[in-house]
Structures are given as C-alpha cells and as structure tokens.
Design a protein around this motif. Structure first.
Motif, PDB file in Angstrom:
ATOM      1  N   ASN A 179     -13.654  -0.383 -11.148  1.00  0.00           N
ATOM      2  CA  ASN A 179     -14.612  -0.597  -9.764  1.00  0.00           C
ATOM      3  C   ASN A 179     -16.071  -1.321 -10.065  1.00  0.00           C
ATOM      4  OD1 ASN A 179     -17.253   0.863 -11.353  1.00  0.00           O
ATOM      5  ND2 ASN A 179     -15.820   2.634 -10.132  1.00  0.00           N
ATOM      6  N   MET A 227      -3.654   1.916  -3.700  1.00  0.00           N
ATOM      7  CA  MET A 227      -4.292   1.277  -2.986  1.00  0.00           C
ATOM      8  C   MET A 227      -4.767   0.280  -3.561  1.00  0.00           C
ATOM      9  SD  MET A 227      -7.718   3.202  -1.368  1.00  0.00           S
ATOM     10  CE  MET A 227      -7.526   5.160  -0.642  1.00  0.00           C
ATOM     11  N   LEU A 228      -4.406  -0.291  -5.300  1.00  0.00           N
ATOM     12  CA  LEU A 228      -5.513  -1.598  -6.523  1.00  0.00           C
ATOM     13  C   LEU A 228      -3.674  -1.676  -6.093  1.00  0.00           C
ATOM     14  CD1 LEU A 228      -7.027   0.008  -8.813  1.00  0.00           C
ATOM     15  CD2 LEU A 228      -7.796  -1.659  -7.627  1.00  0.00           C
ATOM     16  N   PRO A 231      -3.215  -2.536  -2.157  1.00  0.00           N
ATOM     17  CA  PRO A 231      -3.621  -2.966  -1.309  1.00  0.00           C
ATOM     18  C   PRO A 231      -3.768  -3.477   0.259  1.00  0.00           C
ATOM     19  CG  PRO A 231      -3.787  -4.988  -2.138  1.00  0.00           C
ATOM     20  CD  PRO A 231      -3.067  -4.133  -2.745  1.00  0.00           C
ATOM     21  N   LEU A 236      -6.906  -3.614   3.359  1.00  0.00           N
ATOM     22  CA  LEU A 236      -7.388  -4.355   1.835  1.00  0.00           C
ATOM     23  C   LEU A 236      -7.211  -5.458   1.701  1.00  0.00           C
ATOM     24  CD1 LEU A 236      -8.524  -0.813   0.105  1.00  0.00           C
ATOM     25  CD2 LEU A 236      -9.884  -2.028   1.488  1.00  0.00           C
ATOM     26  N   THR A 239     -10.439  -5.601  -3.862  1.00  0.00           N
ATOM     27  CA  THR A 239     -10.220  -4.568  -4.077  1.00  0.00           C
ATOM     28  C   THR A 239     -11.565  -4.871  -5.780  1.00  0.00           C
ATOM     29  OG1 THR A 239      -8.388  -5.037  -5.940  1.00  0.00           O
ATOM     30  CG2 THR A 239      -8.332  -3.909  -3.743  1.00  0.00           C
ATOM     31  N   MET A 302     -12.599  -3.230  -0.723  1.00  0.00           N
ATOM     32  CA  MET A 302     -12.184  -1.606  -0.496  1.00  0.00           C
ATOM     33  C   MET A 302     -13.117  -0.629  -1.190  1.00  0.00           C
ATOM     34  SD  MET A 302     -10.069  -0.722  -4.150  1.00  0.00           S
ATOM     35  CE  MET A 302      -9.637   0.719  -4.625  1.00  0.00           C
ATOM     36  N   TYR A 303     -14.273  -1.546  -1.918  1.00  0.00           N
ATOM     37  CA  TYR A 303     -16.440  -0.944  -2.044  1.00  0.00           C
ATOM     38  C   TYR A 303     -16.650  -2.114  -1.954  1.00  0.00           C
ATOM     39  CZ  TYR A 303     -13.370   0.160  -6.645  1.00  0.00           C
ATOM     40  OH  TYR A 303     -12.982   1.510  -7.250  1.00  0.00           O
ATOM     41  N   VAL A 313     -11.639   3.064   2.817  1.00  0.00           N
ATOM     42  CA  VAL A 313     -10.773   3.254   1.791  1.00  0.00           C
ATOM     43  C   VAL A 313     -11.505   5.391   1.790  1.00  0.00           C
ATOM     44  CG1 VAL A 313     -11.506   4.156  -0.723  1.00  0.00           C
ATOM     45  CG2 VAL A 313     -11.090   1.808   0.222  1.00  0.00           C
TER      46      VAL A 313
END
Length: 334
Positions: A179, A227-228, A231, A236, A239, A302-303, A313
């Motif tokens: 992250n 997800m990574l 994505p 997404l 990420t 993503m964040y 997410v």
C-alpha cells in the motif's frame, strides 16, 4: 499451544450429532479496525474524525465498507459492529504510557464494550479482522511482535468462546508492503515480511483449532493478491497511488492550528496526541481546504488514502467475503 488446546477442549465438548451440518448464523458480531469501521470512531470523535467530506459518512473510505455489502447476500442480516478506526490487536496502553496508546481502542476492549451492552448468542457469527495498525501505524513489525498479535487474537477467541460464541471467523491481512503507506514510510520490506509471518501464525492457529468446528479462516490476502495481479478484472487501473492525498503526516495538532481551526479545537489535547501518533488516523483529519474541495474522482484507484481501499475494492471484498460465508455457514434470519 495452551490457548489452542483450551479452545479445542471447549469445541469437543460442544460438538453434537449435527456437527457435519453447516453452522447457522443470524447475526454478525464484528471486531476490528478502520477497514471495518462503519462510524464508531466518527461518533467517538464527535463527527470530526474521519473528516466527512472527503471521507464518506464516517467511513475510512470514499464509500461503504465491505461489511455493509453483506446485506446483498443475506437480506435482513443484523450486524453488531465494534470495529473502530485505529484499533490494535494488542492492548499497548497496558505496556506503554505513551500518549498515542491511551485513546485508541484494542481488540480486548472492543469485546468488553460489546459485552457491557449485549450478549453473544448461539447463532452469532463473530468476525475478527485486526493487526494492521500494530504493524503499520505503530511499527511493531518484528516476528516477535507478530507472535504477540497472534496471542492477542487467540486470547480474544478464548474469551469469546467463554462468553458464548459458537462460531468465530478470522480474517488474515493483505500484504501491507503493497500500500502507499508502506512506500511513504519506506518500510515496504518489513511490512511485507511481518504481514506474511502474521498470516502464517494465523493459519497455524486456525489449523490447530479446526477440529473444534469453532474457528475458521478467510484468506483475504488472496483477494488482494488477485486484485494486484489482475486489476482490470475489478475495474482498477492504479494499484499504487492514493486517490486522496491530503498530506500523509501534516501538522494539524499544534496549539496555533487548533485555535484557528474549529474542527481541530474540538479534540482534547490527549486526543490530538493520540491521533498525531497514528499517521493513518492523522491523515483522516482533513485540512480545511480538502474539506471544502469538490469530490475526488477515484475511478480506477485501488486505494482511497495511504492505506484504506476505495469503495470499489470494498464492494469486491464484500462480495468475496459474502460468498465465503455463504459456503461455510447457513444464514437463518431472526
């Protein structure tokens, strides 16, 4: 080992002829941190933390969190949520007098808060998802620290069983080194290692307790890994970078700042010190400019901020968690 064997004994005593049937639940009782907080910290901080806007209605995201999406899978589901932003697994306020530990919550006290006003029922599904703050916000990121976190979770499971819990679901952690916060703090390697080790400890704990039928594990790290890796399958495209970047550790807690900003003045000195000591919470006290700015466009992100996922997410996590719970338990509305 003593903790594990104790729960095993209780589980063996509780088994019935219907043990092969999926356990039933009607309510979820949630203990955790900001990833599952639906407004508890916001209420505790009198509507000032997390700042809404830009945070969504007291959530540490730009929309509803994963827990709120479970109603799609289980119409009529009741949720008792004690998860609170900043909460840790370990009760550091009992081992350190540092001001930053004196205001934040912890797993054991969340259980106390629940038991002071409610009681566990046989058809409750208790979920524990905690540990990220221990490692990322406070830097307790050695293997010995991870064992202490594991012990706190194990102790919590024991306490819950003693108070009537019949089914407990543990969530592990995503790779904390992936992250934006880990990159900002330059602790990518340490955060990744301790989260992997944490998950190994939790996996071993769950395996030890598996014969009881009381405790199960949801590998949420696998959901984040997917997800990574892919994505695009989740809508997404970014990420790595936070959508909201209001300043990772800015300085809103000085006497001058508090005097000039009514929102900051609402915090007591102890609260300001505690928030300043947790960079993940400090970011959630948005600057006056950010509170007045137009809503952010987080499409493809993503964040949301340095550590918390976006609503997209959370929706995906809610879907995956819902599918897992549906496969392991039988929902019977009250």
């Amino acid at each position: 080992m003593i903790r594990a064997c104790f729960i095993c004994l209780l589980g063996l005593l509780a088994q019935t002829a219907h043990a092969a049937e999926p356990p039933a639940f009607s309510r979820i009782v949630m203990f955790g941190d900001s990833l599952s907080d639906t407004g508890k910290m916001y209420g505790k901080m009198r509507g000032y933390l997390p700042s809404s806007p830009p945070y969504h209605e007291g959530r540490f995201s730009n929309g509803p969190v994963w827990l709120e999406h479970l109603a799609t899978y289980f119409p009529g589901l009741k949720i008792a949520n004690e998860a609170e932003g900043g909460a840790t697994a370990v009760a550091y306020n009992k081992i350190s007098w540092h001001p930053k530990y004196q205001v934040i919550n912890n797993l054991d006290y969340e259980i106390t808060q629940f038991l002071q006003k409610d009681a566990l029922q046989p058809d409750d599904l208790v979920i524990l998802w905690v540990g990220a703050n221990d490692y990322l916000a406070y830097g307790w990121n050695t293997e010995q620290d991870a064992k202490r976190v594991r012990d706190a979770i194990s102790d919590a499971a024991n306490r819950l069983v003693l108070n009537g819990a019949k089914q407990i679901l543990l969530f592990n952690l995503p790779d904390l080194g992936q992250n934006p916060s880990a990159r900002s703090q330059q602790v990518v390697e340490a955060a990744s290692h301790v989260s992997r080790y944490h998950n190994e400890l939790l996996q071993n704990l769950a395996r030890q307790l598996a014969p009881t039928g009381l405790v199960r594990l949801f590998d949420i790290d696998k959901q984040f890994d997917e997800m990574l890796r892919e994505p695009q399958n989740f809508g997404l495209s970014d990420t790595e970078h936070a959508c909201y970047d209001g300043g990772y550790v800015w300085k809103p807690f000085s006497a001058r700042s508090a005097a000039s900003d009514g929102q900051l003045a609402a915090f007591a000195p102890a609260e300001r010190l505690a928030i300043a000591g947790n960079p993940l919470l400090a970011q959630a006290v948005a600057s006056p400019m950010m509170r007045k700015s137009a809503p952010l466009n987080c499409e493809g992100k993503m964040y949301w901020d340095q550590v918390h996922p976006t609503r997209v997410v959370h929706a995906a996590l809610g879907e995956r968690a819902g599918a897992f719970i549906e496969s392991q338990y039988e929902f019977i509305p009250r």
